[in-house]
Design a protein around this motif. Sequence first.
Motif, PDB file in Angstrom:
ATOM      1  N   ASP A   6      14.339  19.929 -28.704  1.00  0.00           N
ATOM      2  CA  ASP A   6      13.896  19.130 -27.564  1.00  0.00           C
ATOM      3  C   ASP A   6      12.373  19.074 -27.565  1.00  0.00           C
ATOM      4  O   ASP A   6      11.705  20.094 -27.451  1.00  0.00           O
ATOM      5  N   GLY A   7      11.840  17.885 -27.711  1.00  0.00           N
ATOM      6  CA  GLY A   7      10.395  17.695 -27.753  1.00  0.00           C
ATOM      7  C   GLY A   7       9.877  16.947 -26.540  1.00  0.00           C
ATOM      8  O   GLY A   7       8.843  16.281 -26.629  1.00  0.00           O
ATOM      9  N   SER A   8      10.589  17.059 -25.417  1.00  0.00           N
ATOM     10  CA  SER A   8      10.214  16.316 -24.209  1.00  0.00           C
ATOM     11  C   SER A   8       8.763  16.519 -23.809  1.00  0.00           C
ATOM     12  O   SER A   8       8.116  15.592 -23.344  1.00  0.00           O
ATOM     13  N   GLY A   9       8.239  17.719 -23.977  1.00  0.00           N
ATOM     14  CA  GLY A   9       6.869  17.981 -23.573  1.00  0.00           C
ATOM     15  C   GLY A   9       5.849  17.812 -24.676  1.00  0.00           C
ATOM     16  O   GLY A   9       4.654  18.003 -24.459  1.00  0.00           O
ATOM     17  N   PHE A  10       6.299  17.417 -25.873  1.00  0.00           N
ATOM     18  CA  PHE A  10       5.383  17.303 -27.008  1.00  0.00           C
ATOM     19  C   PHE A  10       4.611  15.999 -26.924  1.00  0.00           C
ATOM     20  O   PHE A  10       5.198  14.918 -26.908  1.00  0.00           O
ATOM     21  N   THR A  11       3.293  16.094 -26.871  1.00  0.00           N
ATOM     22  CA  THR A  11       2.465  14.892 -26.742  1.00  0.00           C
ATOM     23  C   THR A  11       1.596  14.663 -27.974  1.00  0.00           C
ATOM     24  O   THR A  11       0.743  13.795 -27.970  1.00  0.00           O
ATOM     25  N   GLY A  12       1.806  15.413 -29.023  1.00  0.00           N
ATOM     26  CA  GLY A  12       0.928  15.346 -30.180  1.00  0.00           C
ATOM     27  C   GLY A  12       1.253  14.287 -31.206  1.00  0.00           C
ATOM     28  O   GLY A  12       0.564  14.172 -32.206  1.00  0.00           O
ATOM     29  N   ALA A  13       2.286  13.466 -30.987  1.00  0.00           N
ATOM     30  CA  ALA A  13       2.690  12.495 -32.004  1.00  0.00           C
ATOM     31  C   ALA A  13       1.595  11.491 -32.317  1.00  0.00           C
ATOM     32  O   ALA A  13       1.502  10.994 -33.429  1.00  0.00           O
TER      33      ALA A  13
END
Length: 161
Positions: A92-99
């Motif tokens: 789950d990468g819901s909080g990942f903003t680094g894309a």
Amino acid sequence: MPTVTSAGLLLYRGHGEALEVLLGHMGGPFWARKDAAAWSVPKGEHGPDETPLDAARREFAEEIGLPAPDGEAVELGAVRQSRKTVTAFALDGSGFTGADAVEHRPDDGSWVEMEWPPRSGRTVRFPEIDKAQWFDLPTAREKIVKGQLPLLDRLESLVAG
């Protein structure tokens, strides 16, 4: 020729029709002008002394330039991609903003060297992944390399589950 073992993380966010996945566009001259079937789960090779999940987390950090988010990764199984067997894990990468911040430094592990153009005798370095982006599932099915397509089906079943 022996089979190469690789492992990767398939970050996702949302569910149902809002389900999105993070894919990386493969770098280098062969992929530069390609978009369809030119994106991949961030992944890389590992040996017998490293677990597939540890390798997947390491490779994500190398290729994306940021550590993977914390959380429990769920194995999606393995697929064959050319001479590689790729084991993937859903996270789950819901909080990942680094894309949007894929950044490659010349000293990190995310570069490959190859002779380019072929038979030129010139060695050039390319990033393994030159950009990363979130895609909804229908778009991801068009973008991902064909050998990894079953991973999207497995993820969709897992999230619907």
